[in-house]
Scaffold this motif. Structure first.
Motif, PDB file in Angstrom:
ATOM      1  N   LEU A   1       0.650  -1.742  -0.468  1.00  0.00           N
ATOM      2  CA  LEU A   1      -0.021  -0.254   0.222  1.00  0.00           C
ATOM      3  C   LEU A   1       0.857   1.262  -0.448  1.00  0.00           C
ATOM      4  O   LEU A   1       1.255   2.306  -0.989  1.00  0.00           O
TER       5      LEU A   1
ATOM      6  N   GLN B   1       2.318   1.880  -3.028  1.00  0.00           N
ATOM      7  CA  GLN B   1       1.170   2.396  -3.965  1.00  0.00           C
ATOM      8  C   GLN B   1       1.754   4.015  -4.251  1.00  0.00           C
ATOM      9  O   GLN B   1       1.460   4.895  -5.405  1.00  0.00           O
ATOM     10  N   HIS B   2       1.582   4.404  -2.974  1.00  0.00           N
ATOM     11  CA  HIS B   2       1.474   6.094  -3.165  1.00  0.00           C
ATOM     12  C   HIS B   2       2.551   6.192  -3.802  1.00  0.00           C
ATOM     13  O   HIS B   2       2.469   7.565  -4.098  1.00  0.00           O
TER      14      HIS B   2
ATOM     15  N   VAL C   1      -4.822  -2.469  -3.377  1.00  0.00           N
ATOM     16  CA  VAL C   1      -3.654  -2.837  -3.977  1.00  0.00           C
ATOM     17  C   VAL C   1      -4.112  -2.582  -5.631  1.00  0.00           C
ATOM     18  O   VAL C   1      -3.168  -2.678  -6.782  1.00  0.00           O
TER      19      VAL C   1
ATOM     20  N   VAL D   1      -4.235  -0.150  -7.681  1.00  0.00           N
ATOM     21  CA  VAL D   1      -3.233   0.608  -8.876  1.00  0.00           C
ATOM     22  C   VAL D   1      -2.167  -0.016  -8.728  1.00  0.00           C
ATOM     23  O   VAL D   1      -1.910   0.254 -10.235  1.00  0.00           O
ATOM     24  N   LEU D   2      -1.632  -0.095  -7.730  1.00  0.00           N
ATOM     25  CA  LEU D   2      -0.085  -0.788  -7.386  1.00  0.00           C
ATOM     26  C   LEU D   2      -0.413  -2.709  -8.442  1.00  0.00           C
ATOM     27  O   LEU D   2       0.672  -2.288  -9.635  1.00  0.00           O
TER      28      LEU D   2
ATOM     29  N   LEU E   1      -5.381   8.787  -4.190  1.00  0.00           N
ATOM     30  CA  LEU E   1      -5.169   7.152  -3.666  1.00  0.00           C
ATOM     31  C   LEU E   1      -6.308   6.773  -3.046  1.00  0.00           C
ATOM     32  O   LEU E   1      -6.621   5.949  -2.300  1.00  0.00           O
TER      33      LEU E   1
ATOM     34  N   THR F   1      -9.059   3.369  -2.689  1.00  0.00           N
ATOM     35  CA  THR F   1      -8.281   2.157  -2.292  1.00  0.00           C
ATOM     36  C   THR F   1      -9.796   1.974  -1.040  1.00  0.00           C
ATOM     37  O   THR F   1      -9.642   0.876  -0.231  1.00  0.00           O
TER      38      THR F   1
ATOM     39  N   ALA G   1      -3.459   4.675 -14.393  1.00  0.00           N
ATOM     40  CA  ALA G   1      -4.595   4.902 -12.984  1.00  0.00           C
ATOM     41  C   ALA G   1      -4.320   5.783 -12.979  1.00  0.00           C
ATOM     42  O   ALA G   1      -5.626   6.615 -11.587  1.00  0.00           O
TER      43      ALA G   1
END
Length: 476
Positions: free
Chosen positions: A31, A34-35, A220, A222-223, A333, A337, A376
């Motif tokens: 997580l 991802q940021h 997760v 997006v990741l 984000l 999430t 994304a």
């Protein structure tokens, strides 16, 4: 997602607020990464622009990027962990603000100012930000839901331009500095079918994971979409690793690497004006996060958050980088999430620190093409706009039609820098940092029109309305 409940909370029969919940490392690290991936392109853009404008060597530009990542991590930890008087303690990622790029390019073109003069103005602006934060935070009663919802809507719409350009392969026009003079030229890679296809692939992967994924996989999405897009980009020859192989494994970021800063009155005043702009934009970001996380932001929290912006800018000047602000793309984000824990961004701050000290790892993240991030970005930035729209659904438009004018005109003014970038070019150059921010224009117009039509509410009323708005946005 549920986090670990402290023993004291169990005995008391109450769980910690989602913002304060810790989670196991196997979930926390992805997580956080991802940021980092979401903000990385924006984080390294400013040092690249300023370094090239100053004709620095590739090694010095690389050091600027490492210093920027290191200071990003420091500023994020201050903001999320919180220290006495500093830090809003919400899931915030800090990065270099683009509002300072124009003024810094002007300083870079002035021989007696240069890079050391830029750092002097950044340090002075950081101190200024720490001192004025309590006064800016007193503006909270000016931000009822009709204002905050409008501002958050404009933030999301403004960010869509960033996501669209990422998907297109970067900015449609690029700038090259020759003998201190910037020249613009068309980006030859913009809008290529290969890049658009990769961006679409990332978008479809994220949507599929959101629809059919469960639990942690959905969080997760997006990741995983970025990873899948990076694999595809590598197979298609779009993602390259030469810089990764050439980068060293370890490098120390030292304060005042380029020398002791110099201080000049006009650059300092200019940067302090930029700092005010940044703080007003940050105020909107903090209110948006308060709405998304279900933890309304009061005046004390705003003061701590804005002081952290000032302290982050001060640290930036010391560690050879530039003014810092809360990155709005990471707000999106949080919305997509639904993970509201600030410990995720604390872990992301630690990753940023590590990237600043490990150039090879930072080069690997930097190798992710912008078209991958674009797929994304369209999802995340749209979520910010959707949050603003959701807050506005709880505004009384039926019995108070004046609220319609507040929203309509504020959004219109906020779109001016996006729709017509040269609209204000005849006005004094000193005003451009204020006029080139659609978020700031929308904020000023929304506050002014709300005060004109509805008057100024009390601080208690603002807090009550903020709580109502938070309830509206809590499940976004």
């Amino acid at each position: 997602m549920s986090g670990r409940v402290e023993a004291g909370d169990v005995r008391a029969g109450t769980a910690p607020h989602p913002v304060d919940r810790m989670m196991p490392l196997p979930k926390l690290v992805p997580l956080a990464l991802q940021h980092v991936l979401v903000m990385y392109a924006g984080a390294v853009a400013v040092p690249l622009i300023i370094g090239r404008a100053l004709n620095l060597s590739p090694q010095e530009v690389a050091f600027l990027i490492s210093a920027d990542l290191f200071a990003c991590g420091l500023a994020t930890l201050v903001q999320c962990l919180g220290f006495p008087g500093f830090g809003i303690r919400l899931p915030v990622m800090m990065g270099v603000t683009f509002a300072a790029v124009g003024p810094m390019l002007s300083m870079a073109a002035t021989p007696d100012v240069g890079l050391l003069g830029i750092y002097g103005s950044v340090i002075a602006a950081g101190i200024f930000g720490v001192l004025v934060a309590p006064f800016v935070s007193r503006l909270l009663p000016l931000f009822p839901p009709v204002v905050t919802g409008t501002i958050i809507l404009v933030i999301g719409i403004s960010l869509m331009r960033v996501g669209i350009n990422w998907a297109g392969g970067g900015l449609p026009m690029l700038t090259r500095v020759v003998d201190g003079v910037p020249y613009s030229y068309a980006n030859p890679n913009y809008g290529q079918l290969t890049g658009l296809g990769i961006a679409l692939f990332v978008l479809l992967v994220i949507l599929a994971l959101i629809k059919w994924g469960r639990g942690f996989v959905a969080n997760v999405a997006v990741l995983l979409g970025i990873v899948a897009g990076s694999v595809l980009a590598s197979l298609m020859g779009v993602m390259h690793f030469e810089r990764v192989l050439a980068a060293p494994w370890f490098a120390v970021v030292t304060p005042f690497h380029f020398g002791m800063p110099s201080f000049h009155l006009v650059p300092i005043v200019t940067m302090c004006i930029v700092m005010v702009v940044v703080m007003i934009e940050s105020l909107g970001m903090f209110l948006a996060l308060g709405d998304m996380t279900g933890r309304p932001v009061d005046q004390d929290a705003l003061s701590r958050g804005l002081r952290a912006d000032g302290l982050g800018t001060l640290l930036g000047g010391i560690f050879n980088t530039f003014p810092y602000t809360s990155f709005s793309q990471n707000v999106g984000l949080v919305g997509i999430t639904g993970v509201r824990s600030r410990w995720v961004t604390v872990a992301a701050g630690v990753i940023m620190l590590a990237l600043g000290l490990l150039p090879k790892m930072s080069a690997l993240v930097e190798a992710v093409p912008q078209v991958v991030l674009g797929g994304a970005g369209l999802v995340m930035f749209g979520m910010v706009a959707a949050t603003g729209a959701r807050i506005l659904t709880h505004v009384d438009f039926r019995n108070n039609q004046n609220n319609l004018f507040v929203v309509a005109l504020s959004v219109g003014f906020g779109m001016i820098p996006l729709a017509a970038p040269n609209f204000f070019r005849a006005l004094p150059h000193e005003l451009h940092p204020l006029l080139e921010s659609g978020i700031l224009l929308a904020s000023i117009v929304a506050v002014a029109l709300n005060a004109f039509f509805n008057g100024l509410g009390s601080r208690e009323q603002a807090r009550s309305e903020a709580t109502t708005a938070a309830a509206a946005a809590e499940h976004v």
